[in-house]
Every structure is written in structure tokens, then in C-alpha cells.
Design a protein around this motif. Sequence first.
Motif, PDB file in Angstrom:
ATOM      1  N   ARG A  85       0.851  -1.374   0.006  1.00 42.83           N
ATOM      2  CA  ARG A  85       0.100   0.060  -0.003  1.00 42.83           C
ATOM      3  C   ARG A  85       0.869   1.159  -0.070  1.00 42.83           C
ATOM      4  NH1 ARG A  85      -3.342  -0.067   5.029  1.00 42.83           N
ATOM      5  NH2 ARG A  85      -1.601  -1.064   5.641  1.00 42.83           N
ATOM      6  N   MET A  86       1.942   1.302   0.686  1.00 44.62           N
ATOM      7  CA  MET A  86       2.711   2.476   0.927  1.00 44.62           C
ATOM      8  C   MET A  86       3.515   2.684  -0.397  1.00 44.62           C
ATOM      9  SD  MET A  86       5.937   2.964   3.425  1.00 44.62           S
ATOM     10  CE  MET A  86       7.234   4.026   2.827  1.00 44.62           C
ATOM     11  N   VAL A  87       4.116   1.646  -0.951  1.00 47.99           N
ATOM     12  CA  VAL A  87       4.679   1.711  -2.389  1.00 47.99           C
ATOM     13  C   VAL A  87       3.761   2.291  -3.274  1.00 47.99           C
ATOM     14  CG1 VAL A  87       6.008   0.256  -4.185  1.00 47.99           C
ATOM     15  CG2 VAL A  87       6.397  -0.185  -1.676  1.00 47.99           C
ATOM     16  N   PHE A 122       6.174  10.106  -5.020  1.00 47.20           N
ATOM     17  CA  PHE A 122       6.770  10.233  -3.707  1.00 47.20           C
ATOM     18  C   PHE A 122       6.884  11.978  -3.004  1.00 47.20           C
ATOM     19  CE2 PHE A 122       8.682   6.816  -6.358  1.00 47.20           C
ATOM     20  CZ  PHE A 122       9.231   6.087  -5.533  1.00 47.20           C
ATOM     21  N   ALA A 123       5.720  12.460  -3.453  1.00 50.21           N
ATOM     22  CA  ALA A 123       5.824  13.648  -2.563  1.00 50.21           C
ATOM     23  C   ALA A 123       5.619  13.467  -1.097  1.00 50.21           C
ATOM     24  CB  ALA A 123       4.514  14.425  -3.309  1.00 50.21           C
ATOM     25  N   SER A 124       4.795  12.747  -0.706  1.00 47.43           N
ATOM     26  CA  SER A 124       4.580  12.416   0.912  1.00 47.43           C
ATOM     27  C   SER A 124       5.740  11.652   1.402  1.00 47.43           C
ATOM     28  CB  SER A 124       3.138  11.600   0.994  1.00 47.43           C
ATOM     29  OG  SER A 124       2.217  12.088   0.388  1.00 47.43           O
ATOM     30  N   ARG A 160      17.248  10.914  -4.605  1.00 45.11           N
ATOM     31  CA  ARG A 160      18.014  10.631  -5.658  1.00 45.11           C
ATOM     32  C   ARG A 160      17.308   9.110  -6.070  1.00 45.11           C
ATOM     33  NH1 ARG A 160      22.360  12.209  -2.983  1.00 45.11           N
ATOM     34  NH2 ARG A 160      22.827  10.266  -2.154  1.00 45.11           N
ATOM     35  N   CYS A 161      17.126   8.364  -5.139  1.00 41.70           N
ATOM     36  CA  CYS A 161      16.517   7.036  -5.121  1.00 41.70           C
ATOM     37  C   CYS A 161      15.175   6.972  -5.663  1.00 41.70           C
ATOM     38  CB  CYS A 161      16.489   6.182  -3.714  1.00 41.70           C
ATOM     39  SG  CYS A 161      18.118   5.863  -3.204  1.00 41.70           S
ATOM     40  N   ALA A 162      14.326   7.982  -5.617  1.00 41.77           N
ATOM     41  CA  ALA A 162      12.961   8.203  -5.938  1.00 41.77           C
ATOM     42  C   ALA A 162      13.048   8.561  -7.493  1.00 41.77           C
ATOM     43  CB  ALA A 162      12.248   9.088  -5.155  1.00 41.77           C
TER      44      ALA A 162
END
Length: 186
Positions: free
Chosen positions: A24-26, A34-36, A82-84
Motif C-alpha cells: 500500500r505504501m509503495v 513520492f511527494a509524501s 535520488r533513489c526516488a
Amino acid sequence: ARFMEEHGLRVYSGPFDWVFSDARMVTHCLVDGFASFLDRPQMRLNRGKPSHALYSPMTRHTIIFNHHNPLESDEDHAHFVRCAARLNAVLACPEPKLLLLTSKPASQQSKRLDLGAVRGLFDALCARSSHFELLVVALECSAKPSSNAPLPEAILVDEADVEGGLGAVDGAVEEAVAGARARGVE
């Protein structure tokens, strides 16, 4: 992440390496870009480690960032940025890819993998990417193993089907990776 790296299957860090997350988080991270996840005002210290106002309740993990502190460290926060960005670039790439979700329920959660959440993740990935396979491995851990303990459940999400079954998972990841490589997925 360590297993994948030791077997030459992880060549860069992803945003969910070394954090507590679930399907769910992913899914939420993919949908909101990835804003939150990267929003420092949503991060709080809990016993000296960062939790997250949205994702801690969602995953039922008090601490989300167990090995990094993106709340207080600009370097750690930049790492996750960077990862996102890297994951977004990989998802946009038309090349084949193998995505792995390893799930171990938090102590407060049901011990069963939420197939609806996996389905939601698969749908979110389909909306963002193509030419991927999603391997989901659900771990079931017991402090006191018994000969009657249920076997771990391994689920492979492939194309539009969600299939599940019980079986030993020894070598399942290696077998799935080898099969994916044989089909041209790196």
C-alpha cells in the motif's frame, strides 16, 4: 537489499531499500510521485528514528526509516530524493525489469499477505511502466518454529494474473531471477 547486492542483482539503491514499507505504501508513493514520502513535515522522531505521519499508520510500523534519518540529515534526505528519481527513471525505461517486493508483516498486522494491496501495486506499476515482472515473496516468521508451522507463501504477479500457493521458497528467488533473466529481464 543485501541479498540482491551480494548476488549481483542490485546495482543501485532504490527508495524502499532499508525502509519499512508494504504494497500500500509503495502504491501510494508511485501515485503521488513520492511527494509524501519525501515531505519532511510528515516525518517525526520516534525513539530516535524517523517515523512518518502517513506511512507509519498505513504500514503499522512505528519507524519507517530504520537506517537513515531524512528528517535531520540533508545527506540522507538527498539520498532518498535520488533513489526516488532513479526508480521513476527505471519505470519509464522500456527495457524489461524484475521488481521484487519482500513482505514480512509487522507484529500488529495479519500474518497473511494482502492480495488486494498487491493487486493495487501491480495496477499502479502498469500505469507507470511496461515490460516488468513483479515477484512478491511473503515471509512468515515465528519465534518458535514447529514442525506443523505453515509454509511461507510465495506469490508471483505476472501480467494480469495474481496467483498464490503454498510451497517451500528455498531457492525461489534465485529460480525466479534465473527465469526472468532467461526471458531477457535484467
